[in-house]
Design a protein around this motif. Structure first.
Motif, PDB file in Angstrom:
ATOM      1  N   UNK A  40     -23.489 -27.937  23.222  1.00  0.00           N
ATOM      2  CA  UNK A  40     -23.129 -27.777  21.813  1.00  0.00           C
ATOM      3  C   UNK A  40     -23.065 -26.297  21.455  1.00  0.00           C
ATOM      4  N   UNK A  65     -27.544 -16.911   9.439  1.00  0.00           N
ATOM      5  CA  UNK A  65     -26.389 -16.772  10.313  1.00  0.00           C
ATOM      6  C   UNK A  65     -25.095 -16.828   9.527  1.00  0.00           C
ATOM      7  N   UNK A  84     -19.792 -24.118  19.898  1.00  0.00           N
ATOM      8  CA  UNK A  84     -19.849 -23.418  18.615  1.00  0.00           C
ATOM      9  C   UNK A  84     -19.731 -21.916  18.797  1.00  0.00           C
ATOM     10  N   UNK A 117     -26.849 -14.955  17.751  1.00  0.00           N
ATOM     11  CA  UNK A 117     -27.705 -15.804  16.911  1.00  0.00           C
ATOM     12  C   UNK A 117     -27.351 -17.279  17.074  1.00  0.00           C
ATOM     13  N   UNK A 129     -19.515 -25.297   8.200  1.00  0.00           N
ATOM     14  CA  UNK A 129     -19.264 -26.229   9.304  1.00  0.00           C
ATOM     15  C   UNK A 129     -19.911 -25.736  10.588  1.00  0.00           C
ATOM     16  N   UNK A 130     -19.872 -24.427  10.818  1.00  0.00           N
ATOM     17  CA  UNK A 130     -20.444 -23.882  12.044  1.00  0.00           C
ATOM     18  C   UNK A 130     -21.962 -23.988  12.026  1.00  0.00           C
ATOM     19  N   UNK A 131     -22.574 -23.832  10.858  1.00  0.00           N
ATOM     20  CA  UNK A 131     -24.032 -23.777  10.811  1.00  0.00           C
ATOM     21  C   UNK A 131     -24.687 -25.034  10.276  1.00  0.00           C
ATOM     22  N   UNK A 158     -21.802 -14.416   9.694  1.00  0.00           N
ATOM     23  CA  UNK A 158     -20.506 -14.890  10.156  1.00  0.00           C
ATOM     24  C   UNK A 158     -19.421 -14.707   9.102  1.00  0.00           C
ATOM     25  N   UNK A 199     -16.171 -20.972  19.273  1.00  0.00           N
ATOM     26  CA  UNK A 199     -15.424 -20.933  18.013  1.00  0.00           C
ATOM     27  C   UNK A 199     -15.720 -19.639  17.266  1.00  0.00           C
ATOM     28  N   UNK A 255     -15.798 -23.026   6.391  1.00  0.00           N
ATOM     29  CA  UNK A 255     -15.818 -22.780   7.833  1.00  0.00           C
ATOM     30  C   UNK A 255     -17.212 -22.364   8.273  1.00  0.00           C
ATOM     31  N   UNK A 271     -20.742 -30.286  16.640  1.00  0.00           N
ATOM     32  CA  UNK A 271     -22.072 -30.678  16.171  1.00  0.00           C
ATOM     33  C   UNK A 271     -22.329 -32.154  16.385  1.00  0.00           C
ATOM     34  N   UNK A 281     -15.675 -27.191  14.747  1.00  0.00           N
ATOM     35  CA  UNK A 281     -17.113 -26.922  14.693  1.00  0.00           C
ATOM     36  C   UNK A 281     -17.891 -28.206  14.399  1.00  0.00           C
ATOM     37  N   UNK A 298     -28.396 -26.353  11.163  1.00  0.00           N
ATOM     38  CA  UNK A 298     -29.206 -25.359  11.859  1.00  0.00           C
ATOM     39  C   UNK A 298     -30.371 -24.941  10.976  1.00  0.00           C
ATOM     40  N   UNK A 299     -31.490 -24.645  11.622  1.00  0.00           N
ATOM     41  CA  UNK A 299     -32.676 -24.300  10.848  1.00  0.00           C
ATOM     42  C   UNK A 299     -32.511 -22.998  10.093  1.00  0.00           C
ATOM     43  N   UNK A 300     -32.074 -21.959  10.771  1.00  0.00           N
ATOM     44  CA  UNK A 300     -31.934 -20.691  10.062  1.00  0.00           C
ATOM     45  C   UNK A 300     -30.470 -20.433   9.733  1.00  0.00           C
TER      46      UNK A 300
END
Lengths: 60, 239, 222
Positions: B150, C161, B154, B140, C150-152, C165, B157, C147, C220, C216, C155-157
């Motif tokens: 990018x 996610x 990610x 995803x 920070x990863x997402x 995660x 990670x 965390x 970005x 992360x 992001x749109x969706x």
């Protein structure tokens, strides 16, 4: 293998599903490889054509 | 190793190995299936359902092995920025997800006749289920982010965090199960492994491994081609 | 160091003013705890057995619900980029945000849990253990939520996610949290080990989660 053993349905279902998924995965990956290869060849063809006109003008 | 950092060299190497991979995969599957379905005897207790083990255990092994490959590739991508590392990780994921799915489903199909239940929350099943979720989350991330560089970082990670988490989950659920003392001991491999069972199992495991190698190589070549296409399209637009 | 504390203070003030993250979490927490008995049935004995697990799950989900508010506002108005370039190491920024989230969301919910547990007929003996376990565990939950955020971020969706995660990361906290809560009425010797492991998870997350979160965020911003 005896086809009349109890629970034989589960065995057949397992093997059948595994075959389906693995063959499907293989087909998907091979198909993607083929179509990407075609696109790449197309692009390379176009790139070569873009260089050709310049070559024809050059010789005096 | 540095020599193969060059995608062109990798492609050349892959093309040489590929026919052998395909050939050995087909051969191993033919032999393996023959051993699993014809040669291997019925089990004393489980009857014919023991044959499910020959496709369940290799799937589970490959599910975990593929994730390990993904995690290693991700580590290489983050630490040494090897250009092919994130390609390796990205392409391994869908294959691993399929193996995990098969491990779960064949496990259920084996569990129902064996223990009368489709699912049980023991450490192994729970961690394989979580592994499946990790694969989905990883895929995803690649889908959700547009810039490849990018996305690669990610995703790397995510892969590494997941890799650390899997043994923790296995330990936690093991501990949790020992508290609640499940009704019987669910052991997927059975009491002892006799050679008549071991040989088909190993052949099928090798077959699954060669299948992974073959598909992974093809997928990596595809991804490398895709990136080249992307670059060429950029060049075309810029004229 | 004072920057660290002022960042925490800033985040908490924002949380209290907006009421967005913490308020949503609190509202969700109460809603679920009211709906659960209505859905499961009035059997008090059954509810009592269910109570510790239900309370912990509701805590997890409530914290999860408030994750998008951790970095999103800063990302949207550009302050996240400033933080990346600022004098404070990004890892400390992530840590400060996690602690602020814990103080603003996780900790209040943990404190309210025993009281609200009455709705589920929580055994009075468990009030102390659940409070202690949740206070410690919610720190881990906030760190891991940070965390995931920070990863997402951006992001749109991202919402979809994030659950995928963070859920695997929450499983050990849930298992040991419930175990610590239940120990007194179940196997008392387990209280110690469960609490210790829960604390260990929180401490490990305290160190590791901000490092991964910072990596992360850098990915970005790059």
């Amino acid at each position: 293998m005896s086809f009349t053993a109890p629970h034989i349905g589960f065995v057949l279902a397992s093997y059948g599903l595994s075959a389906l998924v693995l063959v499907g995965l293989t087909l998907a990956i091979v198909w993607q490889a083929r179509s990407t290869m075609t696109r790449l060849k197309d692009l390379e063809g176009r790139a070569a054509k873009r260089r050709k006109p310049a070559k024809q003008v050059k010789p005096q | 190793m540095q020599a193969y950092a060059n995608p062109t060299r990798f492609n050349a190497l892959a093309l040489t190995i590929l026919p052998w991979c395909v050939g050995s995969t087909v051969l191993l599957f033919l032999v393996g299936l023959y051993y699993s379905l014809v040669v291997a005897p019925q089990d004393y207790q489980q009857g014919e359902t023991v044959r499910i083990m020959f496709i369940h255990v290799p799937a589970a092994w490959m599910a975990m092995a593929t994730y390990t490959v993904m995690a290693l590739a991700s580590a290489v991508a983050i630490i040494w920025r090897h250009p092919l590392a994130d390609v390796a990780a990205k392409t391994a994921a869908p294959i691993g997800a399929c193996f995990t799915f098969l491990a779960l489903v064949t496990g259920s199909l084996w569990g129902k006749p064996m223990w009368g239940t489709w699912w049980v929350w023991d450490a192994r099943l729970t961690s394989v289920f979580v592994l499946f979720l990790l694969y989905l989350g990883y895929i995803a991330i690649w889908q959700a982010i547009e810039e490849p560089a990018k996305a690669a970082r990610l995703a790397a990670i995510v892969a590494l965090v997941g890799f650390v988490n899997i043994p923790i989950i296995k330990y936690s659920v093991d501990w949790w199960n020992s508290l609640h003392q499940p009704a019987s001991v669910f052991r997927m491999d059975g009491p002892a492994i006799h050679s008549s069972i071991l040989i088909p199992l190993l052949i099928m495991a090798l077959a699954y491994t060669m299948l992974f190698l073959t598909l992974h190589l093809i997928a990596m070549r595809t991804e490398i081609m895709r990136r080249r296409i992307h670059n060429m399209e950029q060049a075309e637009v810029q004229g | 160091m004072s920057m660290f504390w002022s960042l925490i203070r800033r985040d908490i003030v924002l949380t209290l003013r907006q009421g967005g993250g913490a308020g949503m979490a609190l509202g969700f927490f109460i809603t679920v705890l009211v709906l659960l008995p209505l859905g499961i049935g009035p059997d008090l004995k059954f509810l009592q057995r269910l109570a510790p697990g239900a309370l912990w799950i509701t805590l997890l989900l409530s914290v999860l619900l408030s994750t998008d508010r951790i970095f999103a506002p800063d990302y949207e108005d550009g302050s996240l980029e400033l933080m990346t370039m600022g004098p404070m190491p990004l890892e400390l920024v992530a840590l400060a945000k996690s602690v602020a989230h814990w103080l603003g969301t996780g900790l209040p919910l943990a404190i309210l849990a025993p009281g609200l547990g009455v709705l589920l007929n929580l055994d009075a003996l468990l009030f102390g253990p659940i409070l202690l376990a949740m206070v410690l565990g919610s720190l881990a939950l906030s760190l891991l939520a940070c965390l995931g955020a920070a990863i997402t971020v951006g992001l749109r969706r991202g919402g979809m996610i994030i659950s995928l995660l963070i859920l695997p990361l929450y499983v050990p906290v849930l298992i040991f949290g419930v175990s610590a809560t239940n120990a007194i009425t179940g196997v008392p010797e387990l209280f110690g080990p469960s609490m210790l492991i829960l604390t260990a998870i929180s401490l490990a997350s305290l160190v590791l989660a901000p490092i991964a979160a910072a990596a992360a965020i850098r990915a970005h911003m790059a």
